[in-house]
Design a protein around this motif. Structure first.
Motif, PDB file in Angstrom:
ATOM      1  N   GLU A 109     -60.022  -0.670  40.855  1.00 62.37           N
ATOM      2  CA  GLU A 109     -58.835   0.181  40.843  1.00 62.37           C
ATOM      3  C   GLU A 109     -58.913   1.254  41.928  1.00 62.37           C
ATOM      4  OE1 GLU A 109     -59.475  -1.544  36.817  1.00 62.37           O
ATOM      5  OE2 GLU A 109     -60.736  -0.370  38.170  1.00 62.37           O
ATOM      6  N   THR A 110     -57.756   1.711  42.357  1.00 58.29           N
ATOM      7  CA  THR A 110     -57.679   2.839  43.283  1.00 58.29           C
ATOM      8  C   THR A 110     -58.040   4.128  42.549  1.00 58.29           C
ATOM      9  OG1 THR A 110     -55.361   3.287  42.744  1.00 58.29           O
ATOM     10  CG2 THR A 110     -55.805   1.708  44.543  1.00 58.29           C
ATOM     11  N   LEU A 116     -60.970   5.756  33.855  1.00 62.58           N
ATOM     12  CA  LEU A 116     -62.073   6.703  33.724  1.00 62.58           C
ATOM     13  C   LEU A 116     -63.185   6.187  32.820  1.00 62.58           C
ATOM     14  CD1 LEU A 116     -60.277  10.179  33.657  1.00 62.58           C
ATOM     15  CD2 LEU A 116     -61.209   8.889  35.585  1.00 62.58           C
ATOM     16  N   ALA A 117     -62.862   5.313  31.888  1.00 64.45           N
ATOM     17  CA  ALA A 117     -63.906   4.726  31.053  1.00 64.45           C
ATOM     18  C   ALA A 117     -64.856   3.883  31.906  1.00 64.45           C
ATOM     19  CB  ALA A 117     -63.288   3.875  29.942  1.00 64.45           C
ATOM     20  N   LYS A 118     -64.294   3.152  32.864  1.00 66.34           N
ATOM     21  CA  LYS A 118     -65.142   2.367  33.771  1.00 66.34           C
ATOM     22  C   LYS A 118     -65.974   3.280  34.663  1.00 66.34           C
ATOM     23  CE  LYS A 118     -62.118  -1.707  34.028  1.00 66.34           C
ATOM     24  NZ  LYS A 118     -61.246  -2.525  34.921  1.00 66.34           N
ATOM     25  N   GLY A 166     -64.983   4.248  42.404  1.00 71.15           N
ATOM     26  CA  GLY A 166     -65.858   4.521  41.272  1.00 71.15           C
ATOM     27  C   GLY A 166     -67.283   4.089  41.526  1.00 71.15           C
ATOM     28  N   TYR A 167     -67.443   2.895  42.065  1.00 71.72           N
ATOM     29  CA  TYR A 167     -68.779   2.377  42.390  1.00 71.72           C
ATOM     30  C   TYR A 167     -69.375   3.163  43.553  1.00 71.72           C
ATOM     31  CZ  TYR A 167     -72.418  -1.160  43.234  1.00 71.72           C
ATOM     32  OH  TYR A 167     -73.621  -1.815  43.411  1.00 71.72           O
ATOM     33  N   VAL A 208     -68.730  -9.806  36.671  1.00 72.89           N
ATOM     34  CA  VAL A 208     -68.608  -8.659  35.767  1.00 72.89           C
ATOM     35  C   VAL A 208     -67.602  -7.659  36.316  1.00 72.89           C
ATOM     36  CG1 VAL A 208     -69.827  -6.676  34.797  1.00 72.89           C
ATOM     37  CG2 VAL A 208     -70.899  -8.935  34.778  1.00 72.89           C
ATOM     38  N   ARG A 209     -67.695  -7.391  37.621  1.00 73.09           N
ATOM     39  CA  ARG A 209     -66.802  -6.409  38.230  1.00 73.09           C
ATOM     40  C   ARG A 209     -65.338  -6.797  38.061  1.00 73.09           C
ATOM     41  NH1 ARG A 209     -67.485  -3.759  44.236  1.00 73.09           N
ATOM     42  NH2 ARG A 209     -66.209  -1.933  43.768  1.00 73.09           N
ATOM     43  N   LEU A 210     -65.078  -8.088  38.139  1.00 75.72           N
ATOM     44  CA  LEU A 210     -63.696  -8.579  38.107  1.00 75.72           C
ATOM     45  C   LEU A 210     -63.294  -9.089  36.733  1.00 75.72           C
ATOM     46  CD1 LEU A 210     -63.782 -10.314  41.597  1.00 75.72           C
ATOM     47  CD2 LEU A 210     -62.709  -8.130  41.012  1.00 75.72           C
TER      48      LEU A 210
END
Length: 271
Positions: A109-110, A116-118, A166-167, A208-210
């Protein structure tokens, strides 16, 4: 399996005790780079405690390679406390290497559309997890008299990219943690090493990421000739740990030949 890097001439982590047993904890050892690292260190005659959340996968690893195993969630204080107790039982002489591999990415996500949970989950596993485990096991590393703390970060810690904020942020936090720890431990016989891979094709990272979308995960590597494999990264980790103790590889960045930067990847170019 990849062709392994040549080992440096020094064969023990602690030059003051030639031939002594070398001990290591590897987090995230149930798959991918963590598993490959545990396998490589066992092959190099280290005594390895492999830890991860998925006990069934750890059991398979132990059956195949003879390492010690323990189910550990690096985001949970009680779980990490049990890890510290097990390390003291297994390695009373101390821990020569703590290898932080557990982590991973969630979503693309942008910033505007951030989940925010991720983000919280990525910070817990990639940034706070290594801090928590380091706090718990640093006494054992000190007890060895000559140890290494190795952090697997990512090129995502160095350069931002769209859909990766995020990452990027979580791995940048891990990178800065390692840099600060190196300063804090200066003067002690403990190395702090950071290995930062670029594109690595493992069984689970992109899946997992997707969100389990196999087609989207496969598309990440589509047309890329020879992305890095988990074994390639494990080779570099082993090389760093086998270097003479006075040699500290502060930061090693590695990418496949096809990847010049996060945003520039040759696809179908016949490299």
């Amino acid at each position: 399996m990849s062709e392994t890097l040549p080992s440096p001439s020094v064969t023990t982590v602690d030059p003051r005790t030639p031939g002594a047993e070398r001990t290591a904890v590897v987090t995230g050892a149930s798959s991918g780079i963590g598993r490959a690292t545990a396998e490589r260190l066992v092959a190099d005659d280290w005594r390895v405690l492999a830890v991860a959340r998925r006990e069934e996968r750890l059991s398979q690893l132990a059956q195949e390679n003879g390492c010690e195993i323990l189910r550990v969630d690096v985001t949970d204080d009680e779980s990490v406390s049990r890890l510290a107790g097990r390390v003291d039982e297994l390695f009373p002489q101390g821990l020569h290497a703590l290898v932080h591999v557990a982590g991973g990415a969630l979503g693309t996500e942008t910033v505007e559309g951030a989940d925010l949970a991720k983000w919280r989950a990525m910070f817990e596993s990639n940034t706070l997890g290594p801090v928590r485990v380091t706090q718990a096991l640093l006494p054992a590393v000190r007890r060895s008299g000559s140890g290494s703390i190795l952090v697997l970060s990512s090129t995502a810690a160095q350069v931002a990219y769209e859909g990766g904020a995020g990452y990027n942020a979580a791995k940048a936090g891990e990178h800065m943690m390692a840099a600060a720890l190196r300063l804090e431990l200066n003067g002690e016989p403990i190395r702090v090493i950071e290995i930062a891979p670029g594109m690595v094709a493992t069984e689970e990272f992109s899946l997992v990421r997707l969100g389990g979308d196999r087609a989207a995960a496969a598309a990440v590597y589509e047309g890329v000739e020879e992305p890095l494999r988990a074994e390639d990264v494990a080779d570099v980790i082993a090389y760093a740990l086998h270097a003479p103790q006075h040699v500290n590889l502060d930061l090693v960045t590695l990418r496949p030949l096809a990847q010049a930067a996060a945003h520039k990847v040759a696809r179908g170019a016949g490299i």
